[in-house]
Design a protein around this motif. Structure first.
Motif, PDB file in Angstrom:
ATOM      1  N   SER A 213       0.825  -1.215   0.000  1.00  0.00           N
ATOM      2  CA  SER A 213       0.000   0.000   0.000  1.00  0.00           C
ATOM      3  C   SER A 213       0.860   1.267   0.000  1.00  0.00           C
ATOM      4  O   SER A 213       0.334   2.365  -0.168  1.00  0.00           O
TER       5      SER A 213
ATOM      6  N   ALA B 156       4.272   3.488  -1.507  1.00  0.00           N
ATOM      7  CA  ALA B 156       5.145   3.622  -2.672  1.00  0.00           C
ATOM      8  C   ALA B 156       6.514   3.026  -2.360  1.00  0.00           C
ATOM      9  O   ALA B 156       6.979   3.083  -1.220  1.00  0.00           O
TER      10      ALA B 156
ATOM     11  N   PHE C 243       6.224   2.408 -10.818  1.00  0.00           N
ATOM     12  CA  PHE C 243       4.936   2.178 -10.153  1.00  0.00           C
ATOM     13  C   PHE C 243       4.525   3.449  -9.404  1.00  0.00           C
ATOM     14  O   PHE C 243       4.557   3.497  -8.177  1.00  0.00           O
TER      15      PHE C 243
ATOM     16  N   ASP D 129       2.357   6.698  -7.827  1.00  0.00           N
ATOM     17  CA  ASP D 129       1.073   6.859  -7.145  1.00  0.00           C
ATOM     18  C   ASP D 129       0.023   7.275  -8.162  1.00  0.00           C
ATOM     19  O   ASP D 129       0.255   8.151  -8.999  1.00  0.00           O
TER      20      ASP D 129
ATOM     21  N   SER E 151      -4.462   6.537  -3.287  1.00  0.00           N
ATOM     22  CA  SER E 151      -3.295   5.942  -3.940  1.00  0.00           C
ATOM     23  C   SER E 151      -2.919   4.616  -3.290  1.00  0.00           C
ATOM     24  O   SER E 151      -2.581   3.643  -3.982  1.00  0.00           O
TER      25      SER E 151
ATOM     26  N   ARG F 183      -2.933   1.096  -5.205  1.00  0.00           N
ATOM     27  CA  ARG F 183      -1.685   0.333  -5.260  1.00  0.00           C
ATOM     28  C   ARG F 183      -1.883  -1.078  -4.707  1.00  0.00           C
ATOM     29  O   ARG F 183      -1.382  -2.059  -5.256  1.00  0.00           O
TER      30      ARG F 183
ATOM     31  N   GLU G 261      -0.710  -3.221  -7.908  1.00  0.00           N
ATOM     32  CA  GLU G 261       0.741  -3.284  -8.102  1.00  0.00           C
ATOM     33  C   GLU G 261       1.241  -4.690  -8.386  1.00  0.00           C
ATOM     34  O   GLU G 261       2.144  -4.869  -9.213  1.00  0.00           O
TER      35      GLU G 261
END
Length: 201
Positions: free
Chosen positions: A58, A60, A70, A72, A94, A98, A102
């Motif tokens: 979750s 970055a 990848f 935000d 975000s 993610r 992701e």
């Protein structure tokens, strides 16, 4: 054909690569794979439902290259939020995005890099100094994704954020330690551009 992709009859693309070029692309693709990280464990149960609900990270990534690969989804780096509440809301959205995307994005990038490595490993030399790589349409799209990821990774290491930065790269002196990376970045850009042209109707 040397150095540029050309369309093949019936679809796909071809490019002549020498041994050094093959080695460079393969090495960069391997480094990209190492950066993206391994996929699910091979001994994990093959359960489509489990994969569907498998949550990703979750937050970055800490590495700036991975943050570029990848980014935000809801945070615009060029715009400052109007309030702390808006910033917190963007972060929450975000993180949620993610968490559920992701893993799939990483799998897609991993598969594209692996496709590059496999196709290079399967090349049969036609001359002492290189070979002709022929890609089917699906392989061409995987190569295009991998070339884009490689350029993003190198661009991140070179702190390239827009086209003006690219113009400055052409004027770097030969003794600049970034020069080899810059040359790879520009060369991959040329490959990417000509591969895009082969995929256009």
């Amino acid at each position: 054909m040397p150095g540029i992709f050309e369309p093949l009859p019936g679809g796909g693309a071809a490019v002549a690569l020498d041994d050094v070029e093959i080695s460079i692309i393969r090495s960069l693709a391997v480094q990209l794979l190492e950066l993206i990280g391994p996929g699910p464990a091979e001994d994990a149960p093959d359960d489509p439902l489990a994969e569907l609900f498998n949550e990703g990270p979750s937050e970055a990534p800490a590495d700036p290259v991975l943050r570029r690969l990848f980014p935000d989804a809801y945070c615009d780096p060029e715009r400052v939020p109007d309030s702390p509440d808006e910033a917190a809301e963007q972060q929450a959205h975000s993180a949620e995005f993610r968490r559920y995307t992701e893993n799939d994005l990483r799998a897609g990038k991993r598969e594209s890099a692996l496709a590059v490595i496999r196709s290079l490993d399967a090349l049969a030399p036609v001359e002492e100094s290189g070979a002709v790589l022929e890609l089917a349409p699906g392989e061409s799209r995987q190569w295009l994704g991998a070339l884009n990821d490689l350029r993003l990774a190198i661009g991140s290491r070179l702190d390239i954020t827009d086209e003006d930065d690219t113009d400055l790269l052409y004027r770097l002196p030969d003794e600049d330690p970034r020069k080899p990376m810059v040359m790879a970045y520009l060369w991959l850009g040329g490959l990417q551009e000509t591969l895009v042209a082969t995929l256009m109707p």
